[in-house]
Write a protein that holds these residues in place. Structure first.
Motif, short mmCIF file in Angstrom:
data_model
loop_
_atom_site.label_atom_id
_atom_site.label_comp_id
_atom_site.label_asym_id
_atom_site.label_seq_id
_atom_site.Cartn_x
_atom_site.Cartn_y
_atom_site.Cartn_z
N ILE A 4 7.06 -0.65 14.01
CA ILE A 4 6.86 -1.91 13.27
C ILE A 4 5.37 -2.15 13.04
O ILE A 4 4.94 -2.51 11.95
CB ILE A 4 7.47 -3.09 14.07
CG1 ILE A 4 8.99 -2.98 14.08
CG2 ILE A 4 7.01 -4.43 13.51
CD1 ILE A 4 9.66 -3.34 12.79
N ARG A 5 4.58 -1.89 14.07
CA ARG A 5 3.13 -2.09 13.94
C ARG A 5 2.55 -1.12 12.90
O ARG A 5 1.70 -1.49 12.10
CB ARG A 5 2.43 -1.89 15.28
CG ARG A 5 2.57 -3.09 16.16
CD ARG A 5 1.86 -2.99 17.50
NE ARG A 5 2.60 -3.80 18.46
CZ ARG A 5 2.68 -5.13 18.41
NH1 ARG A 5 2.02 -5.80 17.49
NH2 ARG A 5 3.41 -5.80 19.29
N LEU A 6 3.04 0.12 12.95
CA LEU A 6 2.58 1.11 11.97
C LEU A 6 2.94 0.66 10.56
O LEU A 6 2.11 0.67 9.65
CB LEU A 6 3.22 2.47 12.29
CG LEU A 6 2.92 3.63 11.35
CD1 LEU A 6 1.43 3.94 11.31
CD2 LEU A 6 3.70 4.89 11.77
N SER A 9 3.49 -2.24 9.47
CA SER A 9 2.85 -3.48 9.04
C SER A 9 1.47 -3.25 8.45
O SER A 9 0.87 -4.17 7.90
CB SER A 9 2.75 -4.46 10.21
OG SER A 9 1.72 -4.06 11.09
#
Lengths: 402, 402
Positions: free
Chosen positions: A139-141, A143
């Motif tokens: 998810i962080r990637l 985003s």
């Protein structure tokens, strides 16, 4: 270590696009000042195991940087390879087993190490860090970029416009490649121009995690022996890095004259000064055939031992040069003004060809040589001179006597 | 267990959209035949801890299914809550700590269990399965849908059209919700109409893994006390499920007559037959105020004990009904044709208000009642009758004598 300026000249030789010049110069200066090699990244997709000198263009460029003392890291995209395309729609993305991926990677590396120094090259598999990522990490990637940005990529844009489905997972292939750059803290990433989007995404991701951005370096596409199409196995216009020295030498001799310099720049490690000198010779009227002879020797030497190269040259000279005309060949007495076309029926009588039309077909297809030079249909009405030697097919010679 | 047909009638009461009727009927039949309860899913976002009877519409619907013997599972979206929006751009998606998520979930559940039976309800946190997913699992999840499909969602479509950035990670929120349905093997998922896309994605994902598809059930939006806007805390037109019985009762009495049936359908668990009977009464000319009195009693009873409800009714009757006029109130003799406006200065003399203009302000703001009914500025010129009682503010009464 060479000065940053000298390195810059060698590194940028033959490069099509560089993002960007200023940052590259800074990185080289810093590396020189701190005596710390730059990290040069090349990502490889283990799905295509056979490489030709078109593929080798980027690897040669990397080799030049390796020779300058920088650290080359080859990334094998095994994570992607093992996942494949879960929808099964993309041919290049069939899920591979661990063994297949390792086997492909080995074949690939064996070829790469004909160019790169095995001892100075790091090889890493990206499953090492990608397989460990959790949903939260993903998810962080994800985003770090936007849908609009992703849809700027040419192939996505075209498919979206044409309503050809794009799986959400496909957005992750560029992001994975970018993640690899972060893992390596890569200073330079190389690729063909078709890798533009993915390599620039690496810059974006590095920036978003506070790393110095990698230099994106794109090599031009190499035309094949036909001088027109991109070198490719399926088009048959390629020179494989695994081909025997004789084949390689002969194929280089078939490169169109207009591509001599491009091949020097992209398929050899010759110094820019050397290439400048060759350009000058051509400009001064040197025979392109002689220059190509030198090119063939250089390229063949990159992939074969000196002994093999010497054998290849002898073989070539014997088969394809003027000197290669045997001593005892049949003679044909011709009238003044006789042309190749006007005497063609004699070749049928001599059993060189079954018919005149078959001779013309061979002529058109490059199977006929006059005095050791390939000729075409345009020369059918050329007047023959005393002593001219015609070679028809692989072994039939005739000498014309007036 | 009620027959599938009877269940169907209760379940579909007040439902705005159902995908689809036939499948629901089949599921109910199968559940009845096998004596196996259906799994009813409700996903909750733990970011908004305070609920009103507008939010409660879906929970009441679920409660009705729970009463029919089906298995209710509440999914707390703690995984999403803990991640938040890594870009920090979405206000509703601030990353929460484990403690915050648990605390919000508790507050939420305490309110939900004013409606649902705590012992018969499963509560699950979706981090249980989502946090375990690897990158490979995520790729497989992402591959089940396409970019074009995702961009069909209203808010994505609008943002894409207006070039407002959409983070790639945002595509995962609907997919996570869909994944929850697969984990539960949900038979029915409920939500407001704003959840249409996400709940239908659950159907899609269940199908792609070979599960029976859940029924998607959408409840209408409940208008608040103003009768126009969606019930919302920020608009002040809401009835909170945690509000005291007196407040709740009084607020229901303020619901516009036109919404009586809708409130009966969405905010009570009354049987469709009962509601049909009420419709008939209204059609036959019953006083809506009397019907609303019944509605207020039903709704208040859903959230409060019988004793509290009785107290609330007494309080309401005392404060807002005609009967609530005290015995010993001052009297004011008025001339024939006197109006509220013409005698207003007397209220200043009686120290009920500091000035006439203040009285008019109170009149305009609904602080004045004539014979127990709130009146407005439009009635300032109304002629007063013998025995009329005016209430000004909270405790000042005056009786007019001719």
């Amino acid at each position: 270590m060479l000065s940053p300026k000298e390195q810059y000249r060698i590194i940028t030789k033959g490069v099509q696009t560089l993002v960007n010049e200023e940052e590259l110069m800074q990185k080289l200066q810093k590396s020189y000042d701190n005596n710390k090699p730059l990290i040069i990244k090349l990502g490889l997709d283990p799905s295509a195991p056979d490489i030709h000198i078109g593929h080798a263009v980027v690897i040669r460029k990397i080799k030049q940087m390796q020779d300058l003392g920088h650290q080359v890291v080859i990334i094998i995209g095994d994570f992607t390879g093992k996942i494949g395309d879960p929808t099964g729609k993309s041919k290049g993305r069939v899920a591979l087993s661990d063994e297949q991926v390792r086997a492909n990677a080995k074949t690939y590396c064996d070829q790469i190490f004909k160019i790169l120094d095995r001892d100075k090259t790091q090889v890493r598999f990206n499953s090492e860090w990608l397989a460990k990522m959790t949903f939260e990490d993903v998810i962080r990637l994800a985003s770090t970029t936007t849908v609009a940005r992703m849809l700027e990529r040419d192939d996505f844009q075209n498919r979206y416009a044409k309503q050809v489905p794009i799986g959400i997972h496909e957005f992750f292939y560029p992001l994975m490649q970018a993640r690899d750059s972060v893992e390596l803290e890569a200073d330079i990433e190389l690729g063909g121009t078709d890798q533009t989007f993915n390599i620039l995404m690496g810059r974006m991701l590095q920036k978003s995690v506070g790393q110095e951005q990698q230099i994106a370096m794109f090599m031009p596409i190499l035309e094949g022996l036909d001088g027109v199409e991109k070198m490719s196995k399926s088009l048959g216009n390629y020179i494989g890095v695994n081909e025997p020295a004789e084949v390689m030498f002969k194929k280089v001799m078939e490169v169109p004259d207009s591509l001599i310099i491009k091949y020097y720049e992209l398929c050899t490690d010759e110094h820019p000064d050397t290439i400048d000198a060759i350009k000058a010779q051509l400009a001064a009227g040197a025979n392109p055939r002689d220059i190509k002879y030198g090119l063939a020797k250089v390229i063949t030497s990159l992939y074969h031992s000196e002994e093999e190269v010497q054998k290849a040259i002898s073989f070539y000279d014997a088969a394809f040069s003027k000197k290669a005309i045997p001593d005892d060949i049949p003679e044909l007495t011709i009238a003044e003004g006789a042309t190749i076309g006007s005497v063609a029926l004699s070749f049928v009588e001599m059993k060189f060809v079954p018919s005149k039309s078959e001779f013309i077909r061979m002529l058109k297809q490059g199977g006929v040589q006059l005095n050791g030079e390939k000729i075409g249909f345009a020369e059918i009405d050329k007047a023959l001179a005393d002593g001219d030697v015609l070679k028809i097919g692989k072994k039939n010679f005739v000498k014309f006597i007036k």
